[in-house]
Every structure is written in C-alpha cells, then in structure tokens.
Scaffold this motif. Structure first.
Motif, PDB file in Angstrom:
ATOM      1  N   MET A   1       0.838  -1.214   0.000  1.00  0.00           N
ATOM      2  CA  MET A   1       0.000   0.000   0.000  1.00  0.00           C
ATOM      3  C   MET A   1       0.866   1.254   0.000  1.00  0.00           C
ATOM      4  O   MET A   1       0.614   2.194  -0.757  1.00  0.00           O
ATOM      5  N   GLN A   2       1.904   1.281   0.853  1.00  0.00           N
ATOM      6  CA  GLN A   2       2.753   2.464   0.964  1.00  0.00           C
ATOM      7  C   GLN A   2       3.594   2.673  -0.287  1.00  0.00           C
ATOM      8  O   GLN A   2       3.700   3.788  -0.794  1.00  0.00           O
ATOM      9  N   GLN A   3       4.189   1.600  -0.791  1.00  0.00           N
ATOM     10  CA  GLN A   3       5.098   1.731  -1.925  1.00  0.00           C
ATOM     11  C   GLN A   3       4.374   2.039  -3.233  1.00  0.00           C
ATOM     12  O   GLN A   3       4.880   2.799  -4.050  1.00  0.00           O
ATOM     13  N   ALA A   4       3.210   1.450  -3.434  1.00  0.00           N
ATOM     14  CA  ALA A   4       2.483   1.654  -4.689  1.00  0.00           C
ATOM     15  C   ALA A   4       1.432   2.750  -4.577  1.00  0.00           C
ATOM     16  O   ALA A   4       0.817   3.121  -5.575  1.00  0.00           O
TER      17      ALA A   4
ATOM     18  N   ARG B   1      -6.066  -0.640   0.245  1.00  0.00           N
ATOM     19  CA  ARG B   1      -5.796  -1.951   0.851  1.00  0.00           C
ATOM     20  C   ARG B   1      -6.314  -3.074  -0.047  1.00  0.00           C
ATOM     21  O   ARG B   1      -5.660  -4.101  -0.223  1.00  0.00           O
ATOM     22  N   ALA B   2      -7.477  -2.882  -0.650  1.00  0.00           N
ATOM     23  CA  ALA B   2      -8.064  -3.911  -1.503  1.00  0.00           C
ATOM     24  C   ALA B   2      -7.182  -4.164  -2.733  1.00  0.00           C
ATOM     25  O   ALA B   2      -6.951  -5.322  -3.118  1.00  0.00           O
ATOM     26  N   LYS B   3      -6.680  -3.090  -3.355  1.00  0.00           N
ATOM     27  CA  LYS B   3      -5.818  -3.257  -4.530  1.00  0.00           C
ATOM     28  C   LYS B   3      -4.509  -3.952  -4.150  1.00  0.00           C
ATOM     29  O   LYS B   3      -4.013  -4.801  -4.886  1.00  0.00           O
ATOM     30  N   ALA B   4      -3.955  -3.564  -2.992  1.00  0.00           N
ATOM     31  CA  ALA B   4      -2.704  -4.175  -2.546  1.00  0.00           C
ATOM     32  C   ALA B   4      -2.899  -5.668  -2.293  1.00  0.00           C
ATOM     33  O   ALA B   4      -2.079  -6.497  -2.706  1.00  0.00           O
TER      34      ALA B   4
ATOM     35  N   ASP C   1       4.269 -12.382  -3.484  1.00  0.00           N
ATOM     36  CA  ASP C   1       5.542 -11.759  -3.846  1.00  0.00           C
ATOM     37  C   ASP C   1       5.377 -10.241  -3.811  1.00  0.00           C
ATOM     38  O   ASP C   1       4.709  -9.649  -4.665  1.00  0.00           O
ATOM     39  N   ILE C   2       5.992  -9.603  -2.821  1.00  0.00           N
ATOM     40  CA  ILE C   2       5.815  -8.162  -2.599  1.00  0.00           C
ATOM     41  C   ILE C   2       6.366  -7.350  -3.770  1.00  0.00           C
ATOM     42  O   ILE C   2       5.716  -6.424  -4.248  1.00  0.00           O
TER      43      ILE C   2
END
Length: 173
Positions: free
Chosen positions: A143-146, A150-153, A163-164
């Motif tokens: 969530m923070q990086q992209a 929350r749902a999209k993450a 895989d992050i």
C-alpha cells in the motif's frame, strides 16, 4: 634514407619533445590509451582542439597532453554538418512537423480525452478481498510503496502469490 609511403600516419618529434616525454615517464605518469580528441575552452569561448593526442595521467589525477593544438571553429563545423544533412534530405528540427491550427489541436485533445475515459477499466475498490492467507505487514508495504488502497494491494499480492516486489511493480505500471 627510405621513403615514407603516402597516406602513412607518421609523427616526427623534436628533441625537446622527446626529452619531455622521457622525463614524464620518469615521473611515473601513465599513458591513457583510447583518446582520439582533446578540447580546451577558454573564458572567451575560444576552443582549442588536439586531434590524436598523447595523454598521460599522474597519480594525483592531473593530465599532460601532447599534440598540435588548433583553434576549433565550432560554428563552421556545425554549418557543414547542416549542409550535409540537407543534401541527404534530412530537414532541420521542427521543419518536418505538421502545422495545425489551434482549433484542430483542441479537437484532437478532446477526442483523446474522451477515448481515454471510455477505455479506463472500472476500479474494484469496493470489492472485499480475502486477506486470510496474506500477512498484514506485506499488505501495508505494498500500500505504501504503490500508493494504492488496501483492496488493490491485497489483490496484487494474491495475483503474485505473496511476492511483494512483483505486486508493487504490477501496481506501479
């Protein structure tokens, strides 16, 4: 004395230049291979160029350059390059562009905006995603990086089997 073939690349050095090179080698300067041209620019924008120089470098990072310095006339070289390009049929920058009036440009921009709105997929942010097999910390990182919800993450992590890195990369596109 034998004759030098025509077109040979021969350099004749004076005694003083030979002595200077010997002294430079005694000082520990190392030759720098692969340099084809050295240019020096003075404060008054005058440029001196040395073609096929002999360059030596000291341990302290100073350079010594041997060769015949000539005044470089950059505007004259640029004019010759432009003439050669025009002879080949290449137009200068901007002259090959299609000229349009402002109304047609605005119409093109409006059409592109209308098409972009139709082609954009609908976001499924309202949809609930099963996060039971995912770590909460992983979801937070994505969530923070992209910079997504929350749902999209969670959906991206599910798609990439947790895989992050790949989840973030897919959301960054």
């Amino acid at each position: 004395m034998s004759e030098i073939p025509q077109g040979s690349n021969v350099s004749i050095f004076s005694k003083n230049e030979k002595k200077a090179k010997e002294q430079i080698l005694k000082l520990g300067l190392k030759p720098v291979p692969g340099i084809s041209r050295v240019t020096f620019k003075k404060k008054d924008n005058q440029i001196f160029a040395i073609d096929r120089p002999e360059v030596y470098k000291s341990q302290g990072g100073n350079y010594v350059v041997f060769g015949e310095a000539k005044i470089d006339d950059f505007p004259q070289r640029l004019a010759k390059a432009q003439e050669a390009a025009q002879a080949e049929g290449v137009l200068p920058a901007g002259q090959d562009a299609v000229s349009k009036d402002p109304q047609s440009i605005q119409a093109d921009m409006q059409a592109a905006a209308d098409n972009a709105g139709k082609e954009a997929p609908a976001d499924d942010d309202d949809e609930e995603v099963d996060e039971s097999d995912l770590k909460a910390d992983d979801i937070e990182i994505v969530m923070q990086q992209a910079n997504v919800t929350r749902a999209k993450a969670a959906k991206a992590l599910k798609a990439h089997n947790g895989d992050i890195v790949n989840a973030i990369m897919s959301l960054s596109d």
